[in-house]
Design an enzyme around this catalytic site. Structure first.
Site, PDB file in Angstrom:
ATOM      1  N   LYS A 114       0.818  -1.220   0.000  1.00 41.47           N
ATOM      2  CA  LYS A 114       0.000   0.000   0.000  1.00 41.47           C
ATOM      3  C   LYS A 114       0.843   1.258   0.000  1.00 41.47           C
ATOM      4  O   LYS A 114       0.452   2.273  -0.562  1.00 41.47           O
ATOM      5  CB  LYS A 114      -0.954   0.007   1.196  1.00 41.47           C
ATOM      6  CG  LYS A 114      -2.101  -0.967   1.022  1.00 41.47           C
ATOM      7  CD  LYS A 114      -3.274  -0.604   1.906  1.00 41.47           C
ATOM      8  CE  LYS A 114      -4.446  -1.522   1.610  1.00 41.47           C
ATOM      9  NZ  LYS A 114      -5.521  -1.408   2.581  1.00 41.47           N
ATOM     10  N   LYS A 198      -4.992  -9.516  -7.247  1.00 41.68           N
ATOM     11  CA  LYS A 198      -6.196  -9.630  -6.434  1.00 41.68           C
ATOM     12  C   LYS A 198      -7.303  -8.689  -6.945  1.00 41.68           C
ATOM     13  O   LYS A 198      -7.001  -7.587  -7.392  1.00 41.68           O
ATOM     14  CB  LYS A 198      -5.762  -9.194  -5.033  1.00 41.68           C
ATOM     15  CG  LYS A 198      -6.638  -9.458  -3.921  1.00 41.68           C
ATOM     16  CD  LYS A 198      -5.954  -9.092  -2.608  1.00 41.68           C
ATOM     17  CE  LYS A 198      -5.848  -7.595  -2.422  1.00 41.68           C
ATOM     18  NZ  LYS A 198      -5.692  -7.163  -1.040  1.00 41.68           N
ATOM     19  N   LYS A 201     -10.612  -2.904  -4.678  1.00 42.11           N
ATOM     20  CA  LYS A 201     -11.396  -1.668  -4.764  1.00 42.11           C
ATOM     21  C   LYS A 201     -10.652  -0.593  -5.519  1.00 42.11           C
ATOM     22  O   LYS A 201     -11.245   0.297  -6.108  1.00 42.11           O
ATOM     23  CB  LYS A 201     -11.606  -1.100  -3.349  1.00 42.11           C
ATOM     24  CG  LYS A 201     -12.476  -1.903  -2.448  1.00 42.11           C
ATOM     25  CD  LYS A 201     -12.376  -1.354  -1.012  1.00 42.11           C
ATOM     26  CE  LYS A 201     -13.143  -2.263  -0.066  1.00 42.11           C
ATOM     27  NZ  LYS A 201     -12.944  -1.933   1.341  1.00 42.11           N
TER      28      LYS A 201
END
Ligand code: TYM
Length: 333
Positions: A114, A198, A201
């Site tokens: 992230k 993956k 969002k």
């Protein structure tokens, strides 16, 4: 004996089929098993570890709550609330942050993903995010935590933190090390465009995921456009490891039908993708469209959603504040 369940979902918009299959679907199953006590949290404190527009955050908190309700989480059976309503999460997190070691947090792969290349610019909150997650779980004495595969490392950290707290303060069994509940086969739903990534969002391509708010037409279209390959399907699952996109679509089909991957392979062996995709679209529409319709309906009644959260918050507060008071005593405050 029943299980004590805790889990959370970030209100960062675009809830998708991965969140549903990896987490929310299991929240409902666990709620409906006799004897379980379930707490499901919209983790808004976690959401602000990356920049959020305050107005959009507020609407996303309601949308995530609506998705819980629309999927079948029942506020009469489970506690549903948003994290910021219960100050004990922040208090507990501070005390546990003084237990967790830098070395442990440095190993967290999700922070590395992230934070990206420029770690110096990531928020301190993003770095200590797994400590807040440990507080969430440990304040409720959760025995089991249903999550997707990507949260496994954070749960192991929660266990380490619990054990070190108990040891440092000579308080055996005070914090309970939780067990992860991660489904064997379908705990990592991948992007429809790239089977090595993956479903997420934050993927800039909306075609990569099926959102829980997508219409029937959008679902059918996204499945039509989903990446596959040129070989026909076969009933030998050994071939699947080299075909991540195909394996992922079969996984989605199997999970929504509550059947094994091998059963799905047998069903479509020798058939072409257009036939499989037609069946896949049917089951996704059957399971997701009612949720999508209900989310849209519930969102028009924000008053009702706010009442659910407030009542859930009061119930959660009773449990968490008691645990934090005990924790403070143990620490010496
Ligand atoms: P979050 O909001 O990123 O995701 C919510 C849940 O969805 C699962 N998930 C997936 N499962 C399968 N395939 C995917 N592609 C996929 N994408 C997401 C996640 O594993 C998760 O279970 N840190 C957590 C939230 C949290 C939490 C907690 C969870 C905060 N406190 C305490 C459990 C217990 C998170 O960011 O999840």
């Amino acid at each position: 004996m029943g299980k004590k369940i805790f889990s959370g979902v970030q209100p960062t918009g675009n809830l998708h089929l991965g969140n549903y299959i990896g987490a929310i679907k299991n929240f409902v199953d666990l709620q409906n098993q006799k004897g379980n006590e379930c707490v499901y949290c919209v983790v808004d404190l976690h959401a602000i570890t990356t920049k959020q527009d305050p107005k959009i955050l507020k609407s996303n908190i309601r949308e995530t709550t609506a998705a819980f309700l629309a999927s079948g989480i029942d506020p009469k059976k489970s506690i549903i609330f948003n994290q910021s309503l219960v100050p004990s999460h922040s208090e507990g997190s501070w005390m546990l942050g003084c237990i967790a070691r830098m070395g442990w947090l440095n190993r967290m792969t999700q922070f590395k993903e992230k934070a990206g290349k420029d770690k110096e610019k990531a928020s301190v909150g993003l770095y200590i995010y797994p400590v807040l997650m440990a507080a969430d779980i440990l304040l409720y004495d959760a025995t089991h935590v249903p999550v997707g595969e990507d949260q496994k490392q954070h749960l192991e950290l929660s266990r380490d933190i619990a054990q070190k707290f108990n040891l440092d303060f000579n308080a055996p069994d005070f914090l309970r090390a939780p067990e992860p509940l991660i489904q064997k086969n379908f705990s990592r739903i991948m992007s429809l465009k790239d089977g090595k990534n993956k479903m997420s969002k934050s993927d800039p391509s909306d075609l990569s995921r099926i959102n829980l708010t997508d219409s029937k037409d959008q679902i059918v279209n996204k499945i039509k456009k989903a990446k596959t390959d040129n070989d026909p399907l076969s009933d030998d699952d050994k071939n699947l490891s080299d075909r991540p996109e195909v394996e992922n679509l079969l996984g989605i089909y199997s999970s929504l039908n509550d059947q094994s991957l091998q059963n799905s392979l047998n069903e479509f062996s020798g058939k072409n993708f257009s036939e499989f995709k037609k069946k896949l679209a049917e089951i996704v529409v059957e399971k997701i469209s009612p949720i999508s319709i209900e989310i849209n309906k519930l969102q028009k009644d924000s008053n009702y959603i706010d009442i659910v959260l407030k009542e859930g918050g009061e119930r959660a507060n009773k449990i968490a504040s008691k645990k934090v008071s005990e924790m403070k005593k143990i620490v010496g405050f």
